[in-house]
Design an enzyme around this catalytic site. Structure first.
Site, PDB file in Angstrom:
ATOM      1  N   CYS A   1      10.177  15.217  32.106  1.00 55.12           N
ATOM      2  CA  CYS A   1       9.963  14.761  33.480  1.00 55.12           C
ATOM      3  C   CYS A   1       8.482  14.754  33.838  1.00 55.12           C
ATOM      4  O   CYS A   1       7.961  15.711  34.393  1.00 55.12           O
ATOM      5  CB  CYS A   1      10.741  15.650  34.449  1.00 55.12           C
ATOM      6  SG  CYS A   1      12.513  15.645  34.145  1.00 55.12           S
TER       7      CYS A   1
ATOM      8  N   GLY B   1      18.029  15.982  34.490  1.00 57.43           N
ATOM      9  CA  GLY B   1      18.708  14.869  33.851  1.00 57.43           C
ATOM     10  C   GLY B   1      17.796  13.739  33.439  1.00 57.43           C
ATOM     11  O   GLY B   1      18.267  12.654  33.113  1.00 57.43           O
ATOM     12  N   CYS B   2      16.464  13.947  33.437  1.00 58.08           N
ATOM     13  CA  CYS B   2      15.570  12.836  33.125  1.00 58.08           C
ATOM     14  C   CYS B   2      14.798  13.065  31.830  1.00 58.08           C
ATOM     15  O   CYS B   2      13.792  12.410  31.591  1.00 58.08           O
ATOM     16  CB  CYS B   2      14.585  12.629  34.281  1.00 58.08           C
ATOM     17  SG  CYS B   2      13.554  14.073  34.610  1.00 58.08           S
ATOM     18  N   GLY B   3      15.233  14.023  30.987  1.00 55.63           N
ATOM     19  CA  GLY B   3      14.508  14.281  29.747  1.00 55.63           C
ATOM     20  C   GLY B   3      13.180  14.934  30.042  1.00 55.63           C
ATOM     21  O   GLY B   3      13.108  15.916  30.766  1.00 55.63           O
TER      22      GLY B   3
END
Length: 261
Positions: A106, A102-104
């Site tokens: 990473c 979920g952090c693009g």
């Protein structure tokens, strides 16, 4: 009337329309899903091989020892099994990818992978803008799925001597190029002297795939991004696309014609 692979008839209020099929396709290597793409469900053997080549999962078609296309209730799995050295590299790459979700992008490893090192080749003889127009005309004339649906991209391989040698179509431009890469590899077609011809704009990821494929040029009817031009130049890939004043050579051998209307 028969439809090309990847097209289907759909009822509409006035009768029926021919539309492109689009399904989730999971690309699975040694039992691990590497990507799930929304794709046209045709030429999937080409897809699972071409994706692996274009993304650097394997170095040659011989490193895939078996493929299997398996229909699932809500999509399709395109499965490939890798020879031992490639399988070990793939497993190590999968372990390196483990991390938060979920952090693009990473961290540094992901950024490095997004702009991965491309094979650097000297610029080779490549089509000029006038030949690029011919190549795009040949591509458009061969697009059976686009003619039927008006909704898909195409990627082709073209040489001045042989014309359009191979073509793949898909709802996704990246998918079309991956399928083309797989088709060329399976047919044993050498790519050093030819051009990849696309129907889409040229972003850096398409440059990466074309450079990995080993083509001399990448041709498109739409303008490239600035990063695509920079990466193509560094990789020795001639980039020919529509600019403000017509078809323009953005990178390529010096002394060639610069533009064509």
């Amino acid at each position: 009337m028969s439809l090309p692979a990847g097209a289907t008839r759909v009822p509409v209020p006035a009768g029926t329309e021919v539309l492109a099929e689009e399904v989730p396709v999971a690309l699975v290597y040694d039992g691990a899903t590497q990507a799930v793409m929304m794709a046209t469900p045709a030429d999937l053997e080409d897809f699972v091989l071409g994706f692996a080549l274009a993304e650097g999962l394997i170095d040659s078609p011989a490193e895939i020892i078996r493929t299997e296309i398996v229909a699932q209730p809500r999509g399709i799995e395109a499965r490939a099994w890798l020879a031992a050295p490639a399988g070990a590299r793939f497993a190590a790459r999968r372990r390196a990818m483990a991390g938060p979700v979920g952090c693009g992008l990473c961290g540094l490893d992901s950024l490095d992978q997004a702009l991965r090192q491309l094979p650097a080749r000297p610029m080779r003889a490549a089509p000029g803008p006038a030949q690029a127009i011919r190549a795009l005309d040949d591509l458009r004339a061969a697009q059976a799925l686009q003619d039927a649906t008006r909704a898909v991209h195409a990627a082709g391989f073209w040489t001045e001597a042989g014309g359009l040698i191979a073509l793949r179509e898909d709802v996704g431009r990246h998918n079309a190029l991956d399928k083309l890469a797989g088709a060329l590899a399976l047919a044993g077609i050498a790519t050093e002297g030819g051009a990849v011809v696309m129907t889409s704009r040229l972003s850096v990821d398409l440059v990466q795939k074309a450079a990995t494929l080993g083509a001399a040029a990448l041709i498109s009817p739409s303008a490239p991004t600035a990063l695509a031009v920079a990466e193509a130049g560094a990789a020795g890939l001639a980039l020919i696309a529509r600019g403000r004043d017509g078809f323009t050579r953005y990178t390529g051998p010096a002394g060639a014609e610069e533009s064509a209307a």
